[in-house]
Write an enzyme that holds these catalytic residues in place. Structure first.
Site, PDB file in Angstrom:
ATOM      1  N   HIS A 156       0.832  -1.224   0.000  1.00  0.00           N
ATOM      2  CA  HIS A 156       0.000   0.000   0.000  1.00  0.00           C
ATOM      3  C   HIS A 156       0.857   1.261   0.000  1.00  0.00           C
ATOM      4  O   HIS A 156       0.451   2.271   0.559  1.00  0.00           O
ATOM      5  CB  HIS A 156      -0.958   0.016   1.194  1.00  0.00           C
ATOM      6  CG  HIS A 156      -1.683  -1.273   1.394  1.00  0.00           C
ATOM      7  ND1 HIS A 156      -2.879  -1.566   0.797  1.00  0.00           N
ATOM      8  CD2 HIS A 156      -1.336  -2.390   2.095  1.00  0.00           C
ATOM      9  CE1 HIS A 156      -3.258  -2.771   1.134  1.00  0.00           C
ATOM     10  NE2 HIS A 156      -2.335  -3.303   1.919  1.00  0.00           N
ATOM     11  N   SER A 276      14.606  20.445 -15.381  1.00  0.00           N
ATOM     12  CA  SER A 276      13.414  21.258 -15.631  1.00  0.00           C
ATOM     13  C   SER A 276      13.871  22.534 -16.332  1.00  0.00           C
ATOM     14  O   SER A 276      14.962  23.024 -16.076  1.00  0.00           O
ATOM     15  CB  SER A 276      12.737  21.595 -14.297  1.00  0.00           C
ATOM     16  OG  SER A 276      12.080  22.853 -14.370  1.00  0.00           O
ATOM     17  N   TYR A 316      -9.413 -13.445 -46.206  1.00  0.00           N
ATOM     18  CA  TYR A 316      -8.724 -12.152 -46.223  1.00  0.00           C
ATOM     19  C   TYR A 316      -9.704 -10.999 -46.400  1.00  0.00           C
ATOM     20  O   TYR A 316     -10.648 -11.090 -47.191  1.00  0.00           O
ATOM     21  CB  TYR A 316      -7.686 -12.100 -47.354  1.00  0.00           C
ATOM     22  CG  TYR A 316      -7.000 -10.747 -47.437  1.00  0.00           C
ATOM     23  CD1 TYR A 316      -5.893 -10.480 -46.645  1.00  0.00           C
ATOM     24  CD2 TYR A 316      -7.495  -9.731 -48.250  1.00  0.00           C
ATOM     25  CE1 TYR A 316      -5.283  -9.228 -46.673  1.00  0.00           C
ATOM     26  CE2 TYR A 316      -6.898  -8.481 -48.288  1.00  0.00           C
ATOM     27  CZ  TYR A 316      -5.790  -8.234 -47.498  1.00  0.00           C
ATOM     28  OH  TYR A 316      -5.186  -7.003 -47.527  1.00  0.00           O
ATOM     29  N   GLN A 321      -4.764  -5.135 -43.881  1.00  0.00           N
ATOM     30  CA  GLN A 321      -3.596  -4.341 -44.282  1.00  0.00           C
ATOM     31  C   GLN A 321      -3.105  -3.462 -43.121  1.00  0.00           C
ATOM     32  O   GLN A 321      -1.927  -3.169 -43.021  1.00  0.00           O
ATOM     33  CB  GLN A 321      -3.971  -3.450 -45.475  1.00  0.00           C
ATOM     34  CG  GLN A 321      -2.886  -2.465 -45.878  1.00  0.00           C
ATOM     35  CD  GLN A 321      -3.202  -1.795 -47.209  1.00  0.00           C
ATOM     36  OE1 GLN A 321      -3.301  -2.461 -48.231  1.00  0.00           O
ATOM     37  NE2 GLN A 321      -3.378  -0.491 -47.200  1.00  0.00           N
TER      38      GLN A 321
HETATM   39  N1  ARG Z   1      -1.407  -4.505 -49.098  1.00  0.00           N
HETATM   40  C1  ARG Z   1      -2.245  -5.616 -48.787  1.00  0.00           C
HETATM   41  C2  ARG Z   1      -2.135  -5.981 -47.289  1.00  0.00           C
HETATM   42  O1  ARG Z   1      -1.189  -5.584 -46.700  1.00  0.00           O
HETATM   43  C3  ARG Z   1      -1.842  -6.808 -49.584  1.00  0.00           C
HETATM   44  C4  ARG Z   1      -2.934  -7.751 -49.841  1.00  0.00           C
HETATM   45  C5  ARG Z   1      -3.938  -7.170 -50.747  1.00  0.00           C
HETATM   46  N2  ARG Z   1      -4.930  -8.158 -51.092  1.00  0.00           N
HETATM   47  C6  ARG Z   1      -6.086  -7.812 -51.629  1.00  0.00           C
HETATM   48  N3  ARG Z   1      -6.906  -8.775 -51.853  1.00  0.00           N
HETATM   49  N4  ARG Z   1      -6.383  -6.565 -51.903  1.00  0.00           N
HETATM   50  O2  ARG Z   1      -2.976  -6.642 -46.743  1.00  0.00           O
END
Ligand code: ARG
Length: 436
Positions: A156, A276, A316, A321
């Site tokens: 504490h 400072s 994806y 990105q």
């Molecule tokens: N610049 C993209 C990233 O970093 C690469 C992959 C792009 N893929 C796509 N299907 N647009 O994720």
């Protein structure tokens, strides 16, 4: 910019403002070396599958191998493309002509970027591991120099018990960082399968062998499922989490140091203390405060990644990105903080006399006295009350337990042998002997 990834079906040309905005090259240029390595493995895989002649493959490999150092020394300027993958492909066209059009057969930027990120992260994990090892070494050196000194342990934020400084540094830095290091092994495991060959999401019909490229790139094996391979970033989450936890541990350590300095128990040399701009007398622990501030950045990066992934379905998505800037910042940030803590440790000394004074002033010996009475046969709760009474009496006279005299003890019906237990340094040593 060229339009490598556009066809008639995509529509007309991109709006230039959008084109500029969506580019990741300024950030993913950092993947150049691993991107070329991935492409080289892919070229070898194509040759292995009979899609490229040995001469064609050799020409492509030779060019790709030369690229990172040529960019680094300024002799090649990468074409201004949307991302590093396109920039490399576009440059290859300039360098070797139409043969470059064969490069992308059987792959997509989706498996490419997933592979790049894993290769980059593999080196990043090794770098963080090394940075932790360096900081642990600095902690060890500090402990060798100051570890046998007695200092207060706090509960504490109040003086609690005398301890040896080696136990403090071990608790505040060494043990937590060792646990963090063990977590890095988990990241390595999550990095062990190669995404290359997963293509855009469903693999390829070409006779490419993902195991071949996986072995070429030093992965333990190839991905098991192409949808998962292009869409998962669990390794990035785990790595960002480890960076965050290291940051948290460093921040807690930094708070200890800031408070030790504030209490006059530790001093920083001028090499790491800041002044400072107005107050001439200051010697501030800015290094440690900045490290503590960095912990907040790590939490932000981890939160950004968690939030980014949470809205995505499988496979994806372009959101992915944006994972890189957070992961890069987390790794860079934690590596620099580890180095700064290593430096700060070299420049931080304990003030032994001030520590002893703090222990004496804080009645840190109270628990030892109660336990001495227990050793003499008294029940703990009674001993605890007796010593509490002694503390109160002494404080009412503006004295400390260490000022007790034989008469004080006799007046309380307590054995004068308690006077043998007032040495705060001896207490720290005795307690420390259990934890070698
Ligand atoms: N610049 C993209 C990233 O970093 C690469 C992959 C792009 N893929 C796509 N299907 N647009 O994720």
């Amino acid at each position: 910019m060229t339009a490598i990834a556009r066809t008639e079906a995509t529509g007309g040309t991109l709006d230039p403002e959008f084109m500029q905005w969506q580019t990741s090259l300024p950030i993913d240029i950092r993947l150049l070396e691993v991107d070329c390595r991935g492409s080289i493995a892919h070229v070898r895989g194509q040759q292995n599958a009979g899609l490229l002649t040995p001469e064609e493959a050799a020409k492509m490999v030779c060019a790709l191998e030369s690229l990172p150092s040529r960019v680094a020394d300024g002799s090649v300027k990468l074409p201004d493309e949307e991302d590093v993958h396109m920039a490399v492909e576009s440059w290859l066209h300039q360098e070797i002509g139409p043969l470059a059009s064969k490069l992308h057969a059987g792959r997509s930027r989706n498996d490419q970027v997933a592979t790049d990120l894993k290769l980059w992260s593999r080196a990043a994990v090794a770098g963080v591991r090394q940075a932790v090892a360096n900081t642990l070494q600095a902690a060890q050196a500090w402990s060798t120099e100051h570890g046998q000194l007695a200092m207060p342990a706090y509960t504490h934020r109040q003086v609690a018990i005398p301890i040896l400084a080696r136990l403090w540094i071990d608790a505040a830095l060494t043990q937590p960082l060792r646990r963090d290091c063990a977590l890095l092994d988990t990241v390595d495991t999550e990095l062990s399968l190669s995404p290359l060959g997963a293509g855009a999401i469903g693999g390829t019909t070409l006779p490419l062998d993902p195991q071949f490229t996986a072995a070429d790139l030093g992965f333990r094996g190839a991905h098991k499922n192409p949808l998962d391979a292009v869409g998962e970033r669990d390794h990035a989450l785990t790595l960002a989490f480890v960076c965050t936890r290291i940051g948290l541990h460093l921040a807690r350590f930094a708070t200890d140091v800031v408070e030790l300095c504030a209490d006059g128990l530790a001093t920083l040399s001028g090499a790491v203390a800041c002044g400072s701009s107005m107050m001439p007398h200051k010697r501030n622990p800015d290094l440690f405060e900045l490290v503590r501030g960095h912990a907040a950045l790590r939490q932000g990066e981890l939160t950004a990644l968690l939030t980014m992934f949470h809205g995505l379905g499988s496979g994806y998505h372009r959101d992915l990105q944006l994972d890189k800037q957070n992961l890069f910042a987390a790794v860079d940030g934690v590596t620099s903080c580890l180095a700064m803590i290593g430096l700060g440790l070299q420049e931080m000394t304990l003030r032994p006399q001030a520590c002893i004074e703090a222990l004496r002033r804080g009645d840190a010996i109270a628990t030892d006295l109660a336990e001495a009475l227990v050793q003499d046969g008294m029940a703990f709760r009674n001993a605890y009350q007796c010593v509490g009474r002694l503390v109160a009496r002494q404080r009412s006279r503006d004295r400390r337990l260490v000022d007790l005299t034989a008469e004080d003890l006799v007046a309380e019906n307590l054995p004068t042998t308690l006077l043998n237990h007032l040495d705060v340094e001896a207490s720290a040593k005795k307690r420390g002997a259990r934890y070698t």
